[in-house]
Write a protein that holds these residues in place. Sequence first.
Motif, PDB file in Angstrom:
ATOM      1  N   SER A 230       0.829  -1.212   0.000  1.00 50.85           N
ATOM      2  CA  SER A 230       0.000   0.000   0.000  1.00 50.85           C
ATOM      3  C   SER A 230       0.861   1.259   0.000  1.00 50.85           C
ATOM      4  CB  SER A 230      -0.934  -0.004   1.208  1.00 50.85           C
ATOM      5  OG  SER A 230      -0.190  -0.101   2.422  1.00 50.85           O
ATOM      6  N   ALA A 231       1.933   1.245   0.783  1.00 54.01           N
ATOM      7  CA  ALA A 231       2.822   2.406   0.832  1.00 54.01           C
ATOM      8  C   ALA A 231       3.586   2.558  -0.477  1.00 54.01           C
ATOM      9  CB  ALA A 231       3.793   2.270   2.001  1.00 54.01           C
ATOM     10  N   ALA A 232       3.976   1.433  -1.073  1.00 52.06           N
ATOM     11  CA  ALA A 232       4.698   1.487  -2.347  1.00 52.06           C
ATOM     12  C   ALA A 232       3.839   2.133  -3.426  1.00 52.06           C
ATOM     13  CB  ALA A 232       5.115   0.078  -2.766  1.00 52.06           C
ATOM     14  N   LEU A 233       2.579   1.716  -3.518  1.00 46.65           N
ATOM     15  CA  LEU A 233       1.688   2.285  -4.525  1.00 46.65           C
ATOM     16  C   LEU A 233       1.461   3.771  -4.275  1.00 46.65           C
ATOM     17  CD1 LEU A 233      -0.129   1.963  -6.957  1.00 46.65           C
ATOM     18  CD2 LEU A 233      -1.973   1.227  -5.425  1.00 46.65           C
ATOM     19  N   GLN A 240       7.040  10.947  -6.180  1.00 44.56           N
ATOM     20  CA  GLN A 240       8.209  11.401  -5.438  1.00 44.56           C
ATOM     21  C   GLN A 240       8.135  10.821  -4.029  1.00 44.56           C
ATOM     22  OE1 GLN A 240       8.164  15.649  -4.966  1.00 44.56           O
ATOM     23  NE2 GLN A 240       6.365  15.660  -3.679  1.00 44.56           N
ATOM     24  N   ILE A 241       9.223  10.961  -3.287  1.00 46.20           N
ATOM     25  CA  ILE A 241       9.201  10.480  -1.912  1.00 46.20           C
ATOM     26  C   ILE A 241       8.376  11.426  -1.051  1.00 46.20           C
ATOM     27  CG2 ILE A 241      11.445   9.369  -2.137  1.00 46.20           C
ATOM     28  CD1 ILE A 241      12.664  11.715  -0.596  1.00 46.20           C
ATOM     29  N   CYS A 242       7.782  10.871  -0.019  1.00 39.16           N
ATOM     30  CA  CYS A 242       7.047  11.665   0.965  1.00 39.16           C
ATOM     31  C   CYS A 242       7.748  11.517   2.309  1.00 39.16           C
ATOM     32  CB  CYS A 242       5.601  11.194   1.064  1.00 39.16           C
ATOM     33  SG  CYS A 242       4.658  11.404  -0.463  1.00 39.16           S
ATOM     34  N   LEU A 243       7.798  12.598   3.050  1.00 34.77           N
ATOM     35  CA  LEU A 243       8.481  12.609   4.337  1.00 34.77           C
ATOM     36  C   LEU A 243       7.468  12.681   5.469  1.00 34.77           C
ATOM     37  CD1 LEU A 243      11.329  15.152   3.476  1.00 34.77           C
ATOM     38  CD2 LEU A 243      11.400  12.652   3.342  1.00 34.77           C
ATOM     39  N   GLY A 345      12.697  15.672  -4.373  1.00 37.75           N
ATOM     40  CA  GLY A 345      12.862  15.438  -5.805  1.00 37.75           C
ATOM     41  C   GLY A 345      14.098  14.660  -6.179  1.00 37.75           C
ATOM     42  N   SER A 346      14.808  14.134  -5.195  1.00 31.16           N
ATOM     43  CA  SER A 346      16.089  13.478  -5.473  1.00 31.16           C
ATOM     44  C   SER A 346      15.974  11.971  -5.643  1.00 31.16           C
ATOM     45  CB  SER A 346      17.082  13.784  -4.344  1.00 31.16           C
ATOM     46  OG  SER A 346      16.639  13.209  -3.121  1.00 31.16           O
TER      47      SER A 346
END
Length: 373
Positions: A230-233, A240-243, A345-346
Motif C-alpha cells: 500500500s505504501a509502495a503504490l 516522489q518520496i514523501c516525508l 525530488g532526489s
Amino acid sequence: MDNKLTKIRRTFAAQLTAKHKLKLTIPNHDSSEATFELFLREMQQQLHKKLAKQNEQLLHESNGNSPLFIQKKQLQKDIEDFQLLEQRQDARAIQQLIERVEHMAMFNRKQDIGGIASSIQSSQLPNQPIVMSPIKLNSPLCSYRALCSELVERLNWPSEVFASEYDRCFCKTCYPLSMPNICQVNTGNKYPTIIPRNWMKFGLKVDGVQTKVHQIWDKWAVSYHGTVPSAALSMIKHRQICLPGDTLFDGTRLTIRLGHIPDQKAFFTSPTIRYAAQNHYATSIEFTSQIDKCVYTAKIVLRCRQMPDSFTVQGQTLNNSIQNDSDFCDLIPDDEIEWKTDKRGSVIFDGLCVHLKKVLTHENNFQQTTVHY
C-alpha cells in the motif's frame, strides 16, 4: 556510441538466433555491412513468422501462465527489444538492453562458446559465414517470473504504472551465478549497481522530461527501499518520496512507522536489496498461487534512482545483522549500507522488486506482520 550500438546490435542478433533456434548462419566479425544487414533482415522475418505461429497455437489456449504463453511473451519482448536498437530513441531502454546483451555475452564466453566459434572460424576461409551450433542459453520459460507476475496481478495495481519492457528476472535460471554481482553501467555514476539476486524486477514508468533534464540513466545511483504494497503504490502515485508530516492525496498525514527511529524526518534507502528487504522495512505478505497451489511469503522492495550528492551515506540503524557477527551484505560494509535524504525530488522509482519464498502450510507463524492475498 554508434560503433558500440552497431556491435551490440550484431551481438544481440546472434544471441536471438541461437536462443530461438532460427535456421540462419551468423556472419563472422569481418563480414561486410551489407552481409550483416541481410542477416538481420532475415532474422527479423523469421522471428515474426515464429511469433505468428505461436499466436495461432494460442487461439485455443485459456491458461495465461502456460509454457507456450510465456514463451510467446518472451519472443515478443525480444522482437520489441531489437526494434528499440533499430529506432535508437529510448535512451533508458537502450542502456538497459546494452547491459543485458553484454552480460549474456560474458556468460557465453565463460561457457566456452567463444572457443567453439574460434575453432569453427579457423577452419573457414576469410569472409565466409560461420555456421554456429545450437547454443544453450537461459530458458525463456521461467516459473519464478510467472509466480511473481501472479502476485503483482493479485495486488490489483493500475496497469498504467508499469513499464513491462523493463521487466527483468534475477533468479538463478535467468541470472546464473556465473554472472557478476556488481555492474558499473555508466562512468558518470560513481556508485556501482548491486544485482538483486533471486528477485524479480517489474519496470515502472517514469517521467521522460525529468530523466532527460537530470540525465538520470547516466548519473543517478541505483538504490532500494523496502516497504509494504500500500505504501509502495502511494509513493508511485505521488511520483516522489514523501516525508513524515506530509499530507497525502487521500488526506492522511504521513507518520513514522512503529519501530523506526523517532523524529527522523527523512527517507532511507540502501544500495543493496538485502538490507532494504529486512523485516524492519519490508513487511512479508502471504499468498497462495493458483499456478502450483503452493503458499508463498513475499516481500516488496522499490528500486530507486537517486541523485548523487543528495544523500548522506551512513551505517546500519538496525540492532541485529542477518547472522551473528556478519554484515548484512558481503558487497557493502555495514557502515555504508544506509542512505538518508530529505530532498523530495532526489529519488524516483523505476522498478518494483518481488521476492518469493515457499512455505509449507497456511498455519506458519511469522514474526512479522503478514498480509494475505
